[in-house]
Scaffold this motif. Structure first.
Motif, short mmCIF file in Angstrom:
data_model
loop_
_atom_site.label_atom_id
_atom_site.label_comp_id
_atom_site.label_asym_id
_atom_site.label_seq_id
_atom_site.Cartn_x
_atom_site.Cartn_y
_atom_site.Cartn_z
N GLY A 1 -13.17 8.23 9.80
CA GLY A 1 -12.76 8.09 11.17
C GLY A 1 -11.91 9.23 11.70
O GLY A 1 -11.17 9.07 12.67
N THR A 2 -12.00 10.40 11.08
CA THR A 2 -11.28 11.54 11.63
C THR A 2 -12.26 12.41 12.39
O THR A 2 -13.33 12.71 11.92
CB THR A 2 -10.65 12.38 10.50
OG1 THR A 2 -11.66 12.68 9.56
CG2 THR A 2 -9.52 11.64 9.84
N ASN B 1 -20.98 8.24 19.36
CA ASN B 1 -20.33 7.18 18.59
C ASN B 1 -18.82 7.37 18.61
O ASN B 1 -18.32 8.48 18.80
CB ASN B 1 -20.81 7.21 17.13
CG ASN B 1 -22.15 6.53 16.96
OD1 ASN B 1 -22.79 6.14 17.93
ND2 ASN B 1 -22.58 6.38 15.73
N SER B 2 -18.10 6.29 18.37
CA SER B 2 -16.65 6.38 18.30
C SER B 2 -16.22 6.80 16.90
O SER B 2 -17.03 6.80 15.96
CB SER B 2 -16.03 5.02 18.63
OG SER B 2 -16.36 4.10 17.61
N GLU C 1 -14.45 5.20 14.89
CA GLU C 1 -14.56 4.04 13.98
C GLU C 1 -15.98 3.89 13.45
O GLU C 1 -16.20 3.21 12.45
CB GLU C 1 -14.15 2.75 14.69
CG GLU C 1 -12.67 2.63 15.02
CD GLU C 1 -12.23 3.60 16.12
OE1 GLU C 1 -13.05 3.92 17.00
OE2 GLU C 1 -11.07 4.06 16.06
N GLU C 2 -16.94 4.52 14.13
CA GLU C 2 -18.34 4.35 13.71
C GLU C 2 -18.81 5.44 12.76
O GLU C 2 -19.96 5.43 12.32
CB GLU C 2 -19.24 4.29 14.95
CG GLU C 2 -19.01 3.02 15.75
CD GLU C 2 -19.65 3.03 17.12
OE1 GLU C 2 -20.16 1.98 17.53
OE2 GLU C 2 -19.65 4.09 17.78
N TYR C 3 -17.92 6.38 12.46
CA TYR C 3 -18.23 7.44 11.48
C TYR C 3 -18.45 6.76 10.12
O TYR C 3 -17.61 5.96 9.68
CB TYR C 3 -17.05 8.40 11.46
CG TYR C 3 -17.00 9.40 10.32
CD1 TYR C 3 -17.79 10.54 10.33
CD2 TYR C 3 -16.12 9.21 9.27
CE1 TYR C 3 -17.70 11.47 9.30
CE2 TYR C 3 -16.01 10.13 8.24
CZ TYR C 3 -16.81 11.26 8.26
OH TYR C 3 -16.72 12.17 7.24
N GLU C 4 -19.58 7.02 9.46
CA GLU C 4 -19.93 6.27 8.25
C GLU C 4 -20.05 7.15 7.01
O GLU C 4 -20.57 6.72 6.00
CB GLU C 4 -21.25 5.51 8.46
CG GLU C 4 -21.12 4.41 9.48
CD GLU C 4 -22.38 3.59 9.60
OE1 GLU C 4 -22.32 2.37 9.39
OE2 GLU C 4 -23.44 4.17 9.91
N LYS D 1 -19.96 2.13 5.84
CA LYS D 1 -18.80 3.01 5.72
C LYS D 1 -17.94 2.56 4.54
O LYS D 1 -17.50 3.38 3.73
CB LYS D 1 -17.99 2.97 7.02
CG LYS D 1 -16.70 3.76 6.95
CD LYS D 1 -16.12 4.06 8.31
CE LYS D 1 -15.46 2.85 8.93
NZ LYS D 1 -14.85 3.16 10.23
N SER E 1 -22.86 -4.19 10.73
CA SER E 1 -21.66 -4.90 10.29
C SER E 1 -21.62 -6.27 10.98
O SER E 1 -22.59 -6.99 10.89
CB SER E 1 -20.42 -4.05 10.52
OG SER E 1 -20.56 -2.87 9.71
#
Lengths: 271, 282
Positions: free
Chosen positions: A7-8, A32-33, A35-38, A67, B60
């Protein structure tokens, strides 16, 4: 020292171990946000052998809670003492932890059914033995290691692993599942070894970034020198991604770990 | 180059199903177990497709709107939206809404691995969006006309998006005009990334081997099948590659036509990101 990041945005982490200079750059898929980094990455200084372990993992878009699984894989590797295929036989604790994090969570029917399939991720782990100046890499899926030598002179890609050409990347690679599905991973595990010289650069990249870097290399327009000399800040990584998006870089999460090896014997001589 | 647009929540794909609800769908289905009616087979296919599409988009604890989905039923003299319950009357619905609003969720038992080398009974949720229905004639041309209107509106709203895919599930006999001519008008609707793709699923009473994604119509068993083949779009190169990867007999000039088989892999013809090769599709 161990760090795992998710999430960086176009992030950077620098940890200069005695033997290596490591920088990590990451960026979520456009649209994507954070938080959506996987993707996930981790690295850790090791005592036996003296050196460092680095891992990148890429959670599959078409799987749930990917993630979490990617983070668990990367962390498990850097904390493990196993550098060969046997590492994958010891994933029970990571799988248990993945299941525990989901246990008791109220999920709608579709999320519950998707979670039953498990999460999936591509994985690449590299162990660097600083005394022997050697690396051992372990991979399942399409995260790639690129070993570039003669830094500052000819800059040559000595090895790319486990894929060698940009055309080998597909949208359906075989990945590591968070549920043991009874199928043997054995045939899918790839291991490679190599020797390092002072100043060599190792790049660990998730699939889209790796495919693009290989494509540039195949076209005779490699970015090795730029990656070695100019890539230094989150801003420079963001600029490269922005340029790439206009020049054939597929929209995806990106993670790039750059390791520059320093041979302690050379340094001792010079001092 | 056409058919390259990325499918995302910001730029979603569109699946529009046209389903034959004419009286002839009461006849036995030639491609399955004895005594099964074509209308039942159609309902099974549609429920499975929506189910699998929902699972594909599940992420999810939520679901991403990678696709909007519509179902138009045609029977008697007309064509109208066929989703029921809270979705009644709507032509296109985001997949998240569809997944959250089935007509009912049944519980069924399936055999699964018990983790110790044996099998055990497992209760699974089985959502139902569509029940078998059949009455009157087959106004397939009216359905294609309605699909033309809906996809024109979609392409105006999403000019840079991946073109809509229309999937017509029928036993093949239009009673209201020239099917191929109407299909061509529909397939001419286009946006920046190419024109509408029309696939046809032919559920016939004729027994015989199933045929998937043929490159020519020479082996098709009857005139209705040949006409539907003629009305079907050629697969894009990505679709041919994906179909081959999924074990379907696709070739360069394959058309989106399936005879007496469940077209469950069709929803995977559009790419939304990395798909693990080791997840077995149902």
């Amino acid at each position: 020292m161990s760090t795992t990041a998710v999430g960086t945005s176009c992030g950077e982490a620098r940890h200069a171990a005695n033997e290596c200079d490591i920088k990590v750059f990451s960026c979520p898929k456009l649209g994507n946000s954070l938080e959506e980094y996987e993707d996930a990455w981790a690295h850790r200084h090791t005592g036996t052998p003296v050196g460092i372990r680095v891992a990148v993992a890429d959670g599959a878009t078409e799987s749930s809670f990917a993630k979490l699984w990617a983070v668990l894989l990367a962390e498990s590797y850097v904390r493990s003492e196993l550098a060969g295929a046997e590492f994958f036989a010891r994933l029970k604790p990571a799988r248990r932890l993945w299941r525990r994090r989901l246990a008791g969570r109220p999920l709608p029917w579709f999320a519950s059914e998707k979670a039953e399939q498990g999460a999936f991720a591509a994985f690449l782990g590299v162990e660097i033995d600083a005394h022997k100046n050697r690396w051992t890499a372990l991979a399942v899926g399409d995260c790639c290691l690129m070993h570039v030598d003669d830094v500052g002179k000819r800059m040559r890609a000595v090895e790319t692993f486990p894929l060698q050409r940009s055309s080998q990347f597909t949208m359906s690679p075989y990945l590591i599942g968070s549920r043991s599905d009874g199928e043997s991973l054995q045939d899918r595990i790839q291991v490679s070894k190599g020797s390092l010289r002072d100043g060599d650069m190792l790049l660990l990249a998730t699939d889209a970034m790796a495919a693009w870097l290989l494509k540039r290399h195949e076209e005779g327009r490699p970015l090795w020198k730029w990656l070695y000399r100019k890539l230094g800040t989150p801003e420079s990584f963001a600029a490269m991604v922005a340029y790439g998006r206009k020049n054939g870089l597929r929209n995806d999460d990106f993670t790039l770990v750059r390791v520059i090896h320093h041979d302690s014997r050379v340094e001792a001589k010079e001092s | 180059m056409a058919y390259q647009a990325e499918i995302s929540r910001k730029n979603p794909g569109c699946f529009l199903f046209l389903v034959d609800q004419s009286e002839s769908m009461e006849d036995p289905f030639g491609g399955g177990e004895a005594g099964r009616r074509k209308a039942e087979e159609l309902a099974t296919i549609l429920n499975k497709l929506i189910h699998n599409l929902s699972i594909r988009c599940a992420k999810s604890d939520s679901i991403y709107d990678y696709f909007h989905v519509g179902v138009l039923g045609y029977s008697e003299e007309s064509c109208k939206p066929a989703l029921g319950g809270e979705l009644s009357g709507r032509s296109l619905v985001p997949i998240s809404e569809l997944a959250n609003k089935p007509l009912r969720i049944e519980e069924r038992t399936k055999k699964s691995d018990d983790g110790a080398g044996g099998v055990m009974d497992q209760t699974v949720k089985f959502p139902v969006w569509f029940d078998p229905y059949s009455k009157g004639g087959t106004p397939m041309c009216a359905a294609l006309k309605e699909a033309t209107k809906i996809t024109q509106a979609w392409c105006q709203e999403h000019p840079n998006g991946f073109p809509p895919i229309v999937i017509n599930i029928t036993d093949g006999e239009a009673t209201d005009g020239d099917l191929v001519a109407e299909a061509r008008k529909l397939a001419a609707v286009s946006g920046e990334d190419g024109s509408v793709l029309l696939f046809n699923i032919h559920l016939s009473s004729t027994a015989g081997p199933s045929i998937e994604l043929p490159g020519n119509g020479s082996k098709l068993p009857d005139q209705h099948a040949k006409q539907l083949f003629e009305a079907s779009s050629t697969l894009t190169p990505f679709m041919v590659a994906r179909a081959t990867e999924l074990g379907m007999p696709a070739e360069e000039n394959s058309r989106g036509f399936i005879f007496n088989a469940q077209p469950l892999h069709v929803i995977h013809f559009l790419d939304i990101g990395t798909r693990p090769a080791n997840v077995h599709l149902r």
